[in-house]
Scaffold this motif. Structure first.
Motif, PDB file in Angstrom:
ATOM      1  N   SER A 652      22.209  46.720  38.386  1.00 59.39           N
ATOM      2  CA  SER A 652      22.839  47.051  37.109  1.00 59.39           C
ATOM      3  C   SER A 652      24.080  46.191  36.892  1.00 59.39           C
ATOM      4  O   SER A 652      24.683  45.686  37.847  1.00 59.39           O
ATOM      5  N   GLU A 653      24.464  46.050  35.622  1.00 60.15           N
ATOM      6  CA  GLU A 653      25.624  45.237  35.273  1.00 60.15           C
ATOM      7  C   GLU A 653      26.898  45.782  35.900  1.00 60.15           C
ATOM      8  O   GLU A 653      27.781  45.024  36.305  1.00 60.15           O
ATOM      9  N   ASP A 654      27.033  47.097  35.995  1.00 57.83           N
ATOM     10  CA  ASP A 654      28.233  47.705  36.559  1.00 57.83           C
ATOM     11  C   ASP A 654      28.434  47.344  38.033  1.00 57.83           C
ATOM     12  O   ASP A 654      29.562  47.412  38.542  1.00 57.83           O
ATOM     13  N   GLU A 655      27.345  46.974  38.714  1.00 63.73           N
ATOM     14  CA  GLU A 655      27.438  46.654  40.142  1.00 63.73           C
ATOM     15  C   GLU A 655      27.803  45.193  40.391  1.00 63.73           C
ATOM     16  O   GLU A 655      28.064  44.814  41.529  1.00 63.73           O
ATOM     17  N   LEU A 656      27.820  44.373  39.354  1.00 63.64           N
ATOM     18  CA  LEU A 656      28.067  42.951  39.541  1.00 63.64           C
ATOM     19  C   LEU A 656      29.484  42.693  40.045  1.00 63.64           C
ATOM     20  O   LEU A 656      30.442  43.320  39.602  1.00 63.64           O
ATOM     21  N   THR A 657      29.600  41.746  40.947  1.00 58.26           N
ATOM     22  CA  THR A 657      30.906  41.288  41.390  1.00 58.26           C
ATOM     23  C   THR A 657      31.492  40.315  40.376  1.00 58.26           C
ATOM     24  O   THR A 657      32.671  40.389  40.034  1.00 58.26           O
ATOM     25  N   VAL A 658      30.663  39.397  39.909  1.00 52.94           N
ATOM     26  CA  VAL A 658      31.080  38.419  38.898  1.00 52.94           C
ATOM     27  C   VAL A 658      30.493  38.844  37.557  1.00 52.94           C
ATOM     28  O   VAL A 658      29.276  38.887  37.400  1.00 52.94           O
ATOM     29  N   ASN A 708      39.150  40.029  36.877  1.00 47.34           N
ATOM     30  CA  ASN A 708      38.922  38.787  37.619  1.00 47.34           C
ATOM     31  C   ASN A 708      40.072  38.503  38.579  1.00 47.34           C
ATOM     32  O   ASN A 708      39.860  38.109  39.736  1.00 47.34           O
ATOM     33  N   LEU A 709      41.309  38.702  38.096  1.00 44.62           N
ATOM     34  CA  LEU A 709      42.469  38.414  38.935  1.00 44.62           C
ATOM     35  C   LEU A 709      42.582  39.410  40.090  1.00 44.62           C
ATOM     36  O   LEU A 709      42.963  39.034  41.205  1.00 44.62           O
ATOM     37  N   ALA A 710      42.277  40.677  39.822  1.00 45.51           N
ATOM     38  CA  ALA A 710      42.315  41.677  40.896  1.00 45.51           C
ATOM     39  C   ALA A 710      41.333  41.310  42.005  1.00 45.51           C
ATOM     40  O   ALA A 710      41.636  41.441  43.199  1.00 45.51           O
ATOM     41  N   ARG A 711      40.151  40.831  41.608  1.00 40.73           N
ATOM     42  CA  ARG A 711      39.157  40.410  42.604  1.00 40.73           C
ATOM     43  C   ARG A 711      39.680  39.206  43.397  1.00 40.73           C
ATOM     44  O   ARG A 711      39.563  39.153  44.629  1.00 40.73           O
ATOM     45  N   ALA A 712      40.287  38.238  42.709  1.00 44.34           N
ATOM     46  CA  ALA A 712      40.825  37.060  43.388  1.00 44.34           C
ATOM     47  C   ALA A 712      41.974  37.440  44.323  1.00 44.34           C
ATOM     48  O   ALA A 712      42.138  36.841  45.399  1.00 44.34           O
ATOM     49  N   ARG A 714      42.245  40.340  45.905  1.00 40.39           N
ATOM     50  CA  ARG A 714      41.631  40.971  47.089  1.00 40.39           C
ATOM     51  C   ARG A 714      41.071  39.921  48.042  1.00 40.39           C
ATOM     52  O   ARG A 714      41.121  40.086  49.265  1.00 40.39           O
ATOM     53  N   GLN A 715      40.534  38.841  47.482  1.00 39.42           N
ATOM     54  CA  GLN A 715      39.937  37.787  48.296  1.00 39.42           C
ATOM     55  C   GLN A 715      40.965  36.763  48.773  1.00 39.42           C
ATOM     56  O   GLN A 715      40.598  35.755  49.384  1.00 39.42           O
ATOM     57  N   LYS A 716      42.248  37.033  48.474  1.00 38.64           N
ATOM     58  CA  LYS A 716      43.359  36.173  48.910  1.00 38.64           C
ATOM     59  C   LYS A 716      43.262  34.768  48.314  1.00 38.64           C
ATOM     60  O   LYS A 716      43.766  33.798  48.886  1.00 38.64           O
ATOM     61  N   ARG A 717      42.622  34.641  47.145  1.00 43.37           N
ATOM     62  CA  ARG A 717      42.519  33.323  46.505  1.00 43.37           C
ATOM     63  C   ARG A 717      43.719  33.026  45.627  1.00 43.37           C
ATOM     64  O   ARG A 717      43.971  31.870  45.289  1.00 43.37           O
ATOM     65  N   ILE A 718      44.447  34.065  45.207  1.00 37.47           N
ATOM     66  CA  ILE A 718      45.695  33.881  44.479  1.00 37.47           C
ATOM     67  C   ILE A 718      46.711  34.878  45.023  1.00 37.47           C
ATOM     68  O   ILE A 718      46.356  35.870  45.663  1.00 37.47           O
TER      69      ILE A 718
END
Length: 735
Positions: A652-658, A708-712, A714-718
Motif C-alpha cells: 500500500s502507498e502508506d507503507e512506502l518509504t519513498v 522527507n527531511l525527517a527520514r533523512a 533518521r538515516q543520518k544523511r542530514i
C-alpha cells in the motif's frame, strides 16, 4: 468594501479569509490617507452613536487613540492634517496615548515627540488660521494674549497622556541603574493605572495606529520577547540593550482595541504580512513568538478588527543572485528570495510557469517561515537560443543552484509550476550521457551527479499542475467542449480524453493519442515560422512596451491593487505584467511545444529516473484544469506508485518509504466554471477560491518536504533541523 475619502476617491478594502481587512495603495501617502478615512468613519460613528453606550465617562466624552512611532505613522499625521483637521474635533474629543516609550536606545524616535512635531504643532497653526488665536486660547482656557507656543503647550497638556521616563533617564545618565529601574517601575504602574481609570480594566482603546517591523514586530513586542505570553491587559517594563528600559502596552491591550490600523511601508515587509494572513501548521503560540504580529489572529473576532493599509513598496522581496560558469563564461541568474528563520535550514527553489515569476508569490509568503524560499528568474539568455537549447539551459542553471545550496549542507527541495515541469524533466535527464542512454546505477554516476541525486532524494521534487506535450491535444478537446457549451449550451467538461496513456508489453507508458500528438507538432509550426522572422522580436517588444506604459498609469495600478482578488494577486498584480517579456514568453512557449513527440518521450523517461534513484515525488493538480490533464497526472501517479510498491516490496502507498504522491484539488462550487485559466494557475489563482487552494497546496508541500527531511535525519544523511522536529511533535499531538 469601498471607503470614501475627502478627495472624492474611493479605495477598496478586501476582507481576507482570516477576517483581516486589507487595502493596498501605490504609495505611503495614499495608504496614510486611506487609514485616515477609516479613522474618520470610526470617529463619526462613535460621536453619533457608540459613545452613548461606552464604559465610563472618559470614553463617552473622548475618542482614544494609542499610537506607535515610526515613519508610517507620520504618514497618518499628514493625512489627518490634510483631510481631517476640521472634520474631527481634536481639542474636545480626541485623546492620545502611546504604545511605548524608552529611557534611551540608539536610533530611537519618541512617539510622543513625533506626535508633537508632526501633528500637534501644524494642527495648532491650522486651527489658529481657521478660528483665530483668541478663540483658540479661550477654548483652551488661556489668557487672551497667549501665543502659538502657549497654544501648542496647552494642546499637548489637554490631549496627550504621555509615558514620562525623564527621571529614570536622568538616573541612568547619573550612573544610578537601580534608581532608574525603581523610577521606571513606578512610571509603568502609574501609566497602567491612568489608562485603567479612564478605559477600565480591559484598557480597550477606540483605535490603535501603528506600523510593523519586517520581522513582525508590533509596538515593543519583537520576536521571542518573553512577555508575549502575558495576556492580561497591562503596561510592561522591558529591559533593553545598553541598560535602557522601555515601558510598553502589552498583547492584551493590543487585542482589546476596537480597531487596529496597521500602516505598512518600506521594503521587506511582505514576509510578516504573509505570515499574518496564512494558516500555520505549527503551534499558534510558537508562531506568535516567531512573528508577534500574528497575535492579532488569535480569534476571528480580533482579526476582523484589524485593518492593514500597505503601500506597494512594502510588498517586495530581497533579490538574490545565483552565479556559475558555463563553457568559461560567467552566468548570473536572479531570484526573489524570502529568507527563512532557521540558519542553514531548508532552501526550496521554485520554478515558475508560463505566467511568470509571480505565479509563486503565494508560496514565497505562505511556505513555513523556517524555510528560505527562492523564486528563480529565467534570465534573458534563452531568448537568443535555439529551441532545443532553451530547456537544457534552464536545467543547467537549476542544477547549479541546487548543488550550491546542497554543498553548504542545506536541504534543497524543488517545485515547478506548469511548463517548469519540462525543466524538471531536463534536470533529471542531465544525469544521463544522452537522452537515449540507459539509466546507470547510482554507484556509476559521476561525483557531481551523485550529489544531485542525494539532494533530490533528501528534499524531493514537487510538480504543480505540471505540463507535458500530451496536454496539448487534451487541451484541444477541452476547447471543443467550451465552444460547444457557448454555441449549443452543451454541458461543460474539461476532462479531455478518457485515457492519455496506454501500456506496452513491458508495462511502460505510451501516448494513447499518438496521432494527435504528432498533429500538434505540425499545427505549431506557424509560431515557429513567425518567431524566426526578423520582424517578430521588435513587433512583440513593442506590445510589451505598450502594456507597461498602460500599467504605469496610477488609475490602472490602483484598480489592480484593490481588485476583489485573493491576497497575493493584489500584492503582485501591478508588478506581474510590468516585468513580463512577451517575446521571451513566446520563445519559451515555442521551445516547449516545437517537438512534442520527442519531449513527451523525454518526460516519460524522467519518470523512470525518479523511480530508479528513489526520488520522492509529489504532484498537485486541480480536478478541472483546462491546460493540463488531471487524468494524465493520475495515470502517471499510478505508474510511479506501482513501480515504487514493486521496488519496496510493500502492498500500500502508506507503507512506502519513498513517497510517490498525488493531490487532486476539488472545486468548491457544484458547477464547473466557464473560466478555463484559474484552476491551472493554482497558487496565483485570480478568483476567491485561490486562497483556499493555496492553503491546501502549501500544507501538502510542507508535509511532503518535512517527511522527507525527517527520514533523512533518521538515516543520518542530514543534520537535525529544529523546524522538522517541531513539525513532528505537532503531527504527533494531532493524532
Amino acid at each position: 468594501m469601498n471607503v470614501g475619502t475627502k478627495t472624492g476617491r474611493d479605495f477598496a478594502l478586501i476582507q481576507e479569509a482570516s477576517g483581516v481587512h486589507v487595502g493596498i495603495s501605490a504609495t505611503l501617502p495614499q495608504a496614510g490617507r486611506h487609514a485616515a478615512s477609516l479613522l474618520q468613519r470610526q470617529y463619526d460613528q462613535w460621536l453619533s452613536r457608540d459613545r452613548f453606550q461606552a464604559w465610563g465617562a472618559f470614553k463617552r466624552e473622548h475618542f482614544t487613540i494609542a499610537l506607535g512611532g515610526g515613519n508610517t505613522v507620520k504618514a497618518q499625521y499628514r493625512a489627518w492634517l490634510e483631510q481631517h483637521h476640521s472634520s474631527i474635533d481634536w481639542l474636545r474629543h480626541v485623546r492620545f496615548f502611546f504604545l511605548e516609550e524608552t529611557t534611551g536606545e540608539p536610533g530611537w524616535e519618541s512617539a510622543e515627540q513625533s506626535l508633537l512635531i508632526n501633528f500637534l504643532v501644524p494642527l495648532a497653526s491650522k486651527l489658529r488660521r481657521q478660528r483665530g488665536i483668541r478663540t483658540l486660547a479661550r477654548t483652551l482656557n488661556l489668557a487672551a494674549n497667549a501665543d502659538l507656543d502657549d497654544i501648542v503647550d496647552a494642546m499637548a497638556t489637554t490631549m496627550v497622556h504621555p509615558i514620562n521616563l525623564a527621571t529614570a533617564r536622568q538616573a541612568l545618565k547619573n550612573n544610578r541603574p537601580r534608581k532608574a529601574l525603581q523610577l521606571a517601575r513606578e512610571e509603568c504602574r502609574r501609566y497602567q493605572q491612568n489608562i485603567q481609570e479612564k478605559l477600565g480594566a480591559t484598557m480597550a482603546f477606540h483605535c490603535i495606529v501603528s506600523g510593523i517591523g519586517k520581522d513582525g514586530t508590533i509596538g515593543a513586542l519583537s520576536p521571542y520577547t518573553p512577555e508575549l505570553a502575558v495576556r492580561e491587559p497591562a503596561a510592561l517594563l522591558l529591559k533593553k540593550g545598553a541598560g535602557a528600559f522601555r515601558i510598553a502596552l502589552n498583547r492584551g491591550v493590543l487585542v482589546n482595541a476596537e480597531q487596529i490600523y496597521l500602516i505598512v511601508s518600506g521594503s521587506l515587509k511582505l514576509k510578516a504580512l504573509g505570515r499574518f494572513e496564512m494558516e500555520e501548521t505549527t503551534d499558534f503560540e510558537q508562531t506568535v513568538m516567531e512573528t508577534p504580529l500574528r497575535l492579532l489572529r488569535e480569534t476571528r473576532d480580533i482579526a476582523e478588527r484589524v485593518y492593514i493599509l500597505a503601500d506597494e513598496q512594502a510588498l517586495h522581496f530581497d533579490e538574490t543572485r545565483f552565479e556559475y560558469s558555463e563553457r568559461g563564461q560567467r552566468i548570473e541568474n536572479k531570484a526573489e528570495t524570502r529568507a527563512g528563520d532557521e540558519e542553514n535550514g531548508v532552501h526550496i527553489l521554485l520554478m515558475h510557469g508560463f505566467m511568470g515569476l509571480f505565479s509563486f508569490a503565494n508560496l514565497l509568503i505562505r511556505l513555513p517561515s523556517s524555510w528560505t524560499v527562492s523564486a528563480l528568474h529565467r534570465g534573458s539568455r534563452a531568448k537568443f537560443m535555439a529551441n532545443d537549447a532553451i530547456f537544457p539551459h534552464y536545467a543547467r542553471f537549476l542544477r547549479k543552484a541546487i548543488l550550491s545550496q546542497w554543498r553548504q549542507g542545506r536541504p534543497v527541495p524543488i517545485a515547478g509550476h506548469s511548463i517548469a515541469g519540462v525543466i524538471s524533466d531536463h534536470l533529471l535527464l542531465s544525469l544521463l550521457k544522452s537522452y537515449d542512454s540507459e539509466i546507470p546505477p547510482y554507484r556509476k554516476l559521476r561525483a557531481e551527479d551523485r550529489q544531485l541525486v542525494d539532494a533530490l532524494r533528501t528534499g524531493g521534487i514537487i510538480h504543480l499542475a505540471s505540463w507535458s506535450p500530451c496536454d496539448g491535444p487534451n487541451t484541444g478537446e477541452n476547447v471543443k467542449s467550451l465552444l460547444s457549451h457557448l454555441r449549443r449550451k452543451a454541458d461543460l467538461d474539461y476532462s479531455g480524453f478518457e485515457h492519455i496513456y496506454q501500456r506496452d508489453e513491458q508495462g511502460r507508458l505510451l501516448p494513447a493519442q499518438a496521432d494527435a500528438l504528432a498533429d500538434s507538432a505540425r499545427n505549431l509550426q506557424r509560431l515557429d515560422r513567425f518567431l524566426s522572422q526578423r520582424m517578430s522580436r521588435p513587433l512583440i517588444n513593442g506590445m510589451t512596451v505598450g502594456l507597461r506604459k498602460l500599467l504605469e498609469q496610477r488609475s490602472v495600478q490602483q484598480r489592480l491593487l484593490n481588485a476583489d482578488l485573493p491576497y497575493v494577486m493584489r500584492l503582485v498584480g501591478s508588478r506581474l505584467l510590468k516585468t513580463a517579456s512577451l517575446y521571451g514568453m513566446a520563445k519559451e512557449v515555442n521551445a516547449a511545444l516545437h517537438d512534442p513527440v520527442e519531449y513527451q518521450r523525454r518526460h516519460l523517461k524522467a519518470l523512470d529516473i525518479i523511480l530508479a534513484y528513489d526520488i520522492p515525488f509529489l504532484s498537485i493538480v486541480h480536478q478541472d484544469d483546462f491546460l493540463v490533464s488531471p487524468g494524465r497526472h493520475r495515470e502517471e501517479h499510478e505508474y510511479l506508485l506501482a513501480g515504487r510498491l514493486r521496488k519496496e516490496g510493500v502492498s500500500s502507498e502508506d507503507e512506502l518509504t519513498v513517497p510517490a504522491r498525488l493531490v487532486i484539488l476539488p472545486r468548491e462550487q457544484d458547477e464547473l466554471s466557464l473560466d478555463p485559466l484559474n484552476p491551472h494557475l493554482l497558487v496565483m489563482s485570480t478568483n476567491r477560491e485561490g486562497n483556499n487552494m493555496a492553503r491546501q497546496i502549501t500544507a501538502a508541500m510542507t508535509r511532503f518536504v518535512n517527511e522527507n527531511l525527517a527520514r533523512a535525519m533518521r538515516q543520518k544523511r542530514i543534520r537535525a533541523l529544529a523546524s522538522v522536529t517541531r513539525w513532528q511533535r505537532k503531527q504527533a499531538g494531532q493524532k
